[in-house]
Motif scaffolding. Structure first.
Motif, short mmCIF file in Angstrom:
data_model
loop_
_atom_site.label_atom_id
_atom_site.label_comp_id
_atom_site.label_asym_id
_atom_site.label_seq_id
_atom_site.Cartn_x
_atom_site.Cartn_y
_atom_site.Cartn_z
N GLN A 60 0.79 -1.17 0.03
CA GLN A 60 -0.21 0.06 -0.10
C GLN A 60 0.80 1.30 -0.07
O GLN A 60 0.63 2.19 -0.86
CB GLN A 60 -0.84 -0.04 1.02
N ARG A 61 1.80 1.23 0.88
CA ARG A 61 2.68 2.41 0.90
C ARG A 61 3.57 2.38 -0.47
O ARG A 61 3.55 3.68 -1.10
CB ARG A 61 3.65 2.19 1.93
N MET A 62 3.98 1.47 -1.00
CA MET A 62 4.67 1.64 -2.04
C MET A 62 3.60 1.94 -3.39
O MET A 62 4.22 3.06 -4.31
CB MET A 62 5.29 0.30 -2.71
N THR A 63 2.68 1.75 -3.33
CA THR A 63 1.65 2.07 -4.53
C THR A 63 1.22 3.71 -4.30
O THR A 63 1.32 4.17 -5.30
CB THR A 63 0.23 1.38 -4.16
N GLU A 64 1.04 4.25 -2.97
CA GLU A 64 1.13 5.63 -2.87
C GLU A 64 2.14 6.33 -3.13
O GLU A 64 2.01 7.32 -3.63
CB GLU A 64 0.67 5.64 -1.39
N LEU A 123 3.94 8.08 -11.29
CA LEU A 123 4.62 6.97 -12.29
C LEU A 123 3.61 6.37 -13.05
O LEU A 123 2.49 6.35 -12.59
CB LEU A 123 5.27 5.91 -11.50
N ALA A 124 3.96 6.03 -14.29
CA ALA A 124 2.94 5.52 -15.37
C ALA A 124 2.41 4.22 -14.65
O ALA A 124 3.03 3.48 -13.75
CB ALA A 124 3.41 5.08 -16.51
N LEU A 125 1.23 3.88 -14.89
CA LEU A 125 0.42 2.79 -14.46
C LEU A 125 1.18 1.35 -14.76
O LEU A 125 1.26 0.52 -13.80
CB LEU A 125 -0.97 2.62 -14.99
N ASN A 126 1.73 1.44 -15.99
CA ASN A 126 2.72 0.17 -16.27
C ASN A 126 3.77 0.12 -15.41
O ASN A 126 4.19 -1.24 -15.22
CB ASN A 126 2.76 0.27 -17.73
N THR A 127 4.36 1.30 -15.31
CA THR A 127 5.67 1.17 -14.17
C THR A 127 5.26 0.69 -12.93
O THR A 127 5.96 -0.18 -12.26
CB THR A 127 6.34 2.54 -14.19
N GLN A 128 3.80 1.17 -12.48
CA GLN A 128 3.62 0.88 -11.09
C GLN A 128 3.18 -0.78 -11.09
O GLN A 128 3.80 -1.49 -10.20
CB GLN A 128 2.28 1.66 -10.77
#
Length: 177
Positions: A6-10, A17-22
Motif C-alpha cells: 500500500q505504501r509503495m503504491t501510494e 509514475l505511469a500505471l505500467n511502471t507501477q
C-alpha cells in the motif's frame, strides 16, 4: 494488501509514475519477496545481491529485464522503506551492452545495389547511401576538429591500408553518370 505494498503504491502515485511502471514495480518486488519467502522489509543487501545473481545466472534474463527489477528494488528500499543505503554499492545496475550497427564493406554495398533490378530504385538507394556517407564524413571531420589531443589516439576512422568507405562515393557517383 500488505502495508508495504500500500505504501509503495501510494509513493508511486504521488510521484505520478505511469500505471505500467507501477504494475511492473509491484510485480518485481513481489517476485523478490516470494523468492525468499519474506517481506522486503526483512531482507537486506546480501539477499538483494543473491537475487541479482539469481536473475542473471539462473533465470538468464536480459539486461533490460534485470534493470526493471533493480529499479523496482531501488524504489522500494530508497523511497518506501527509506533505507539510507548507498544504492550504487548495495544495488548496482547492470551495464547494457552496446550493439554496434552492421556496416557493409564498399564491395558489399556495390553488390547489394547491383542486385536491385529497377534503375529508379537502384538510383534512389545509391543517392541515399552516398548522402549518408557524406554526412558521416562531415560529422567525423567535425569531431576531429574539436577533439583534444589528450583524448584517444591520433588515427582517424577510415584511413587504413585496406581501403575505406570514402572510396565508395566516387564509385557510386560513377554508376549514376
Amino acid at each position: 494488501m500488505t502495508s508495504l505494498r500500500q505504501r509503495m503504491t501510494e509513493d508511486m502515485q504521488v510521484r505520478n509514475l505511469a500505471l505500467n511502471t507501477q504494475t511492473s514495480y509491484l510485480r518485481q518486488v513481489s517476485l523478490f519477496a516470494r523468492h525468499f519467502n519474506q517481506s522486503p522489509e526483512a531482507l537486506g543487501p546480501e539477499e538483494i545481491r543473491a537475487y541479482q545473481v539469481y536473475l542473471t545466472n539462473e533465470k538468464d534474463l536480459s539486461t533490460s529485464s534485470i534493470l526493471v527489477a533493480i529499479s523496482a528494488l531501488r524504489f522500494v528500499y530508497n523511497v518506501s522503506l527509506k533505507k539510507n543505503w548507498n544504492l550504487d554499492d548495495v544495488i548496482p545496475t547492470a551495464k547494457k551492452p552496446q550493439k554496434l550497427p552492421v556496416v557493409m564493406s564498399p564491395e558489399e554495398v556495390l553488390h547489394f545495389l547491383a542486385c536491385v533490378a529497377s534503375t529508379l530504385h537502384r538510383t534512389i538507394l545509391t543517392v541515399c547511401y552516398a548522402a549518408g556517407l557524406a554526412h558521416f564524413r562531415g560529422c567525423s571531420s567535425e569531431a576531429r576538429r574539436h577533439r583534444q589531443p589528450a583524448y584517444g589516439n591520433s588515427s582517424r576512422f577510415g584511413e587504413g591500408p585496406e581501403g575505406s568507405l570514402r572510396d565508395a562515393v566516387p564509385q557510386i557517383a560513377g554508376k549514376l553518370a
